[in-house]
Scaffold this active site. Structure first.
Site, PDB file in Angstrom:
ATOM      1  CD  GLU A   1      44.894   2.632 -53.834  1.00  0.00           C
ATOM      2  OE1 GLU A   1      43.703   2.794 -53.262  1.00  0.00           O
ATOM      3  OE2 GLU A   1      46.044   2.082 -53.625  1.00  0.00           O
TER       4      GLU A   1
ATOM      5  CG  HIS B   1      47.163   0.695 -45.019  1.00  0.00           C
ATOM      6  ND1 HIS B   1      47.856   1.763 -45.140  1.00  0.00           N
ATOM      7  CD2 HIS B   1      46.963   0.345 -46.627  1.00  0.00           C
ATOM      8  CE1 HIS B   1      48.339   2.007 -46.045  1.00  0.00           C
ATOM      9  NE2 HIS B   1      47.765   1.215 -47.063  1.00  0.00           N
TER      10      HIS B   1
ATOM     11  CE1 TYR C   1      -0.370 -14.116 -65.057  1.00  0.00           C
ATOM     12  CE2 TYR C   1       0.929 -12.245 -65.061  1.00  0.00           C
ATOM     13  CZ  TYR C   1      -0.166 -12.858 -65.863  1.00  0.00           C
ATOM     14  OH  TYR C   1      -0.509 -12.474 -67.045  1.00  0.00           O
TER      15      TYR C   1
ATOM     16  CG  ASN D   1      47.270  -5.653 -51.929  1.00  0.00           C
ATOM     17  OD1 ASN D   1      48.050  -5.719 -52.885  1.00  0.00           O
ATOM     18  ND2 ASN D   1      46.260  -5.163 -52.038  1.00  0.00           N
TER      19      ASN D   1
ATOM     20  NE  ARG E   1      -1.284 -18.645 -64.288  1.00  0.00           N
ATOM     21  CZ  ARG E   1      -1.899 -17.770 -65.379  1.00  0.00           C
ATOM     22  NH1 ARG E   1      -1.433 -17.725 -66.746  1.00  0.00           N
ATOM     23  NH2 ARG E   1      -2.395 -16.873 -64.942  1.00  0.00           N
TER      24      ARG E   1
ATOM     25  CG  PHE F   1      44.906  -4.988 -56.162  1.00  0.00           C
ATOM     26  CD1 PHE F   1      44.027  -4.116 -56.475  1.00  0.00           C
ATOM     27  CD2 PHE F   1      46.071  -4.930 -56.415  1.00  0.00           C
ATOM     28  CE1 PHE F   1      44.309  -2.851 -57.251  1.00  0.00           C
ATOM     29  CE2 PHE F   1      46.474  -3.962 -57.248  1.00  0.00           C
ATOM     30  CZ  PHE F   1      45.592  -2.803 -57.628  1.00  0.00           C
TER      31      PHE F   1
ATOM     32  CE1 TYR G   1      53.466   0.179 -54.086  1.00  0.00           C
ATOM     33  CE2 TYR G   1      52.331  -1.879 -54.052  1.00  0.00           C
ATOM     34  CZ  TYR G   1      52.378  -0.587 -53.839  1.00  0.00           C
ATOM     35  OH  TYR G   1      51.248  -0.065 -53.168  1.00  0.00           O
TER      36      TYR G   1
END
Length: 632
Positions: A529, A194, A395, A307, A398, A444, A164
């Site tokens: 994905e 991409h 508060y 990647n 404190r 990834f 792959y």
């Protein structure tokens, strides 16, 4: 023969110059002539002579005199812009310099190096690399691991094994086998396709961090990149040639594909790049100007570059470091506010926190004790109300150890995750040289840093939430026993009225930003994905939350310093007086040159005065801020 790279209306032109005695004006005309020559309508001009223009450097945006000689005004291969009179800037125009250009014009090439091995990079190291304080080199161990990893890839190619991303397509196309003679084309096509992000580009600092972190991950030796290519990438980093990386487009699995692809696109000489020397320009010109050649991708190398979770993690690294800094400052600011509001130190007693021993709570209580009234640092302000009938504070005063404390513990938790991620291999497939094979997995996936950064935003936001309430107490006369909005002559002057509104607006905005992005997931890549982290948005919004926290605490700091003015002549503790002096000295240093310039223009015979020549008391009454001495 000198050559200049000239930007005209969005196009970059290489203009050679045979004679350095020619003028800047000649360069501008020649660039316009070449621009017109490339346009079917001559760019809308009848002739070069009718074009009126200005010429300026890309570095620093300094305007040049058209009559100056090129050999005097410019260096060889310098980048310049021709700005044509009457042009209206397109909203899509990429400026030659990013925001804050005045900072980058002072860039100096670092002399020191950080040796990367893929295993020991710290968050502090990465931030310093982003700031341009170091160059990068590899350790000898890292070089050997990279070489052995590449040998596995070369063996796969030689034996024509189907693996792959090396000999197949990507994502949904994982079952498509690619012919050997097209394996290099496969990697280039991957980077180009991409590079699909949108939005503003990362700043130079953030792009440096992104590139440095990717180099560190590649140095681990599980990516299959060749040592030759990795050294080329390091040379690009060391020259501060930075790709145009849009901040939006990653879903955080398979890693940060879009931003890392834009990062790689510049490395192969395509798209845009920025450097302190060139500003934004075509990547091939920027690389050439620095004596560098575009990377020629070998099989697997495009995938090795894009990647991983480095976008999420590098931004997360900045977020953690800034969060750590503002958490420390929040304790100091809150202590100063407590003094102004005449609070008690009893809530910070050691025994109280020993019986609820959270690390952050104990540390914050210790810081308050070290800053407030004690035998080490007595406070006149604390002494003035020692025998008042008030039993305990609100508060927001404190409970600072409990509220600030968990923020500190949150930051420590997130920093641990980010540090692990900095030194993790996040590729797919992973190359294991010791086994001589590649294995597909899911390193990834950005869920770890995504969840951690969502948590960081929620935690750090509380520093602003409690700070805004303290600002309210400072500004509200029924709570502070000080003048309304910390100003004399209220009504005529509004004081901190709208500064408090700004703090409230920022806190409200943070409430929306603190919604976790990592609870969302959208299936992508045709359901291959099918679960993603949305970590890119987690990182970016964490930074926005932290920026708002910084701004709210800055408002509280100014308000607290102003409140001190109304308690004079009483003094607080020595460390808090030092904080007050620092704030006031910065204000004076910024304003003083303008005051003195005005004085010299309107009272010609006057001489500059030291800060103490003014009446301190009269200035305080009028809310003017100056230091206590002239030791600036």
């Amino acid at each position: 023969m000198p050559r200049y790279t000239v930007h005209v209306r969005g196009e970059w032109l290489a203009v050679p110059c045979k004679d350095g005695k020619l003028s800047v004006g000649w360069l501008g005309r020649e660039a316009v002539r070449r621009y017109m020559k490339n346009k079917p309508d001559n760019g809308g001009f009848a002739s070069v002579d009718e074009v009126r223009f200005l010429v300026r450097r890309c570095k620093g945006l300094g305007l040049l005199d058209n009559e100056d000689l090129l050999e005097v005004a410019l260096e060889d291969n310098e980048f310049v812009e021709v700005v044509i009179e009457g042009d209206v800037m397109s909203p899509d125009f990429i400026p030659s310099q990013p925001e804050g250009v005045f900072l980058y014009s002072k860039y100096r090439e670092p002399e020191r190096y950080i040796a990367l091995d893929g295993d020991s990079l710290s968050t502090e190291d990465l931030v310093n690399l982003g700031k341009g304080r170091y160059k990068i080199k590899l350790t000898s161990t890292a070089e050997k691991k990279v070489q052995k990893s590449r040998e596995v890839i070369d063996s796969i190619i030689k034996e024509k094994t189907v693996v792959y991303g090396i000999t197949t397509g990507f994502g949904k196309f994982a079952r498509t086998v690619i012919p050997v003679h097209k394996l290099q084309e496969l990697q280039v096509n991957l980077v180009r396709s991409h590079s699909s992000g949108v939005g503003k580009p990362l700043s130079p600092e953030r792009c440096r961090m992104l590139l440095a972190l990717r180099i560190n991950v590649l140095a681990k030796g599980y990516s299959g990149i060749s040592l030759e290519t990795l050294q080329q990438v390091i040379e690009v980093f060391n020259a501060s040639c930075l790709s145009y990386v849009p901040e939006k487009g990653t879903v955080g699995a398979s890693g940060d594909l879009a931003p890392l692809s834009h990062l790689a696109l510049g490395l192969i000489g395509e798209g845009k790049m920025w450097s302190p020397k060139s500003g934004w320009a075509d990547a091939k010109y920027v690389l050439e100007a620095h004596g560098l050649k575009p990377v020629v991708l070998k099989p697997k190398e495009g995938l090795a570059l894009i990647n991983g979770t480095q976008m999420i993690t590098s931004l997360g690294c900045e977020a953690v470091e800034r969060a750590s800094a503002i958490a420390r400052q929040a304790d100091i600011v809150a202590a100063l506010t407590l003094e102004v509001l005449k609070g008690t130190t009893k809530a910070f007693d050691t025994d109280i926190h020993a019986v609820r021993p959270h690390r952050g709570q104990i540390e914050v209580a210790f810081r308050f004790r070290s800053l407030l009234d004690s035998d080490h640092h007595p406070s006149e302000i604390a002494e003035s109300h020692r025998f008042c009938d008030r039993v305990q504070d609100a508060y927001t005063l404190r409970c600072c150890p409990q509220v600030h404390g968990v923020v500190n513990d949150t930051i420590a938790f997130v920093k641990d995750i980010i540090t692990t991620e900095l030194n993790s291999a996040t590729d797919n497939p992973m190359v294991f040289a010791s086994r001589g094979e590649t294995i597909s997995g899911g390193n990834f996936h950005g869920e770890y840093p995504a969840k951690a950064l969502d948590y960081l935003a929620i935690g750090v936001h509380e520093l602003a939430a409690i700070s805004e309430r303290r600002i309210e107490r400072l500004c509200n006369p029924s709570l502070s026993e000080l003048p309304a909005f910390l100003v004399a002559e209220g009504g005529l002057n509004s004081g901190f009225m709208i500064a408090h509104c700004t703090a409230a607006a920022l806190v409200s905005e943070n409430k929306a930003l603190c919604h976790p992005s990592s609870v969302d997931s959208l299936s992508t890549s045709a359901a291959t994905e099918d679960h993603v982290s949305m970590g890119g948005w987690a990182a970016r919004k964490a930074l926005r939350v932290i920026e708002h926290v910084e701004q709210v605490l800055a408002i509280e700091l100014l308000a607290a310093c102003q409140g001190i003015e109304f308690l004079r002549p009483l003094k607080t503790t020595t460390p808090l007086e030092k904080v007050y002096d620092l704030v006031r000295s910065v204000v004076w240093e910024v304003a003083a040159p303008y005051i003195e310039k005005y004085r010299m223009e309107h009272i010609p015979e006057s001489r500059p005065l030291s800060p103490t020549a003014f009446s301190l008391e009269s200035l305080r009454k009028n809310s003017v801020t100056i230091p206590e001495s002239d030791d600036l």
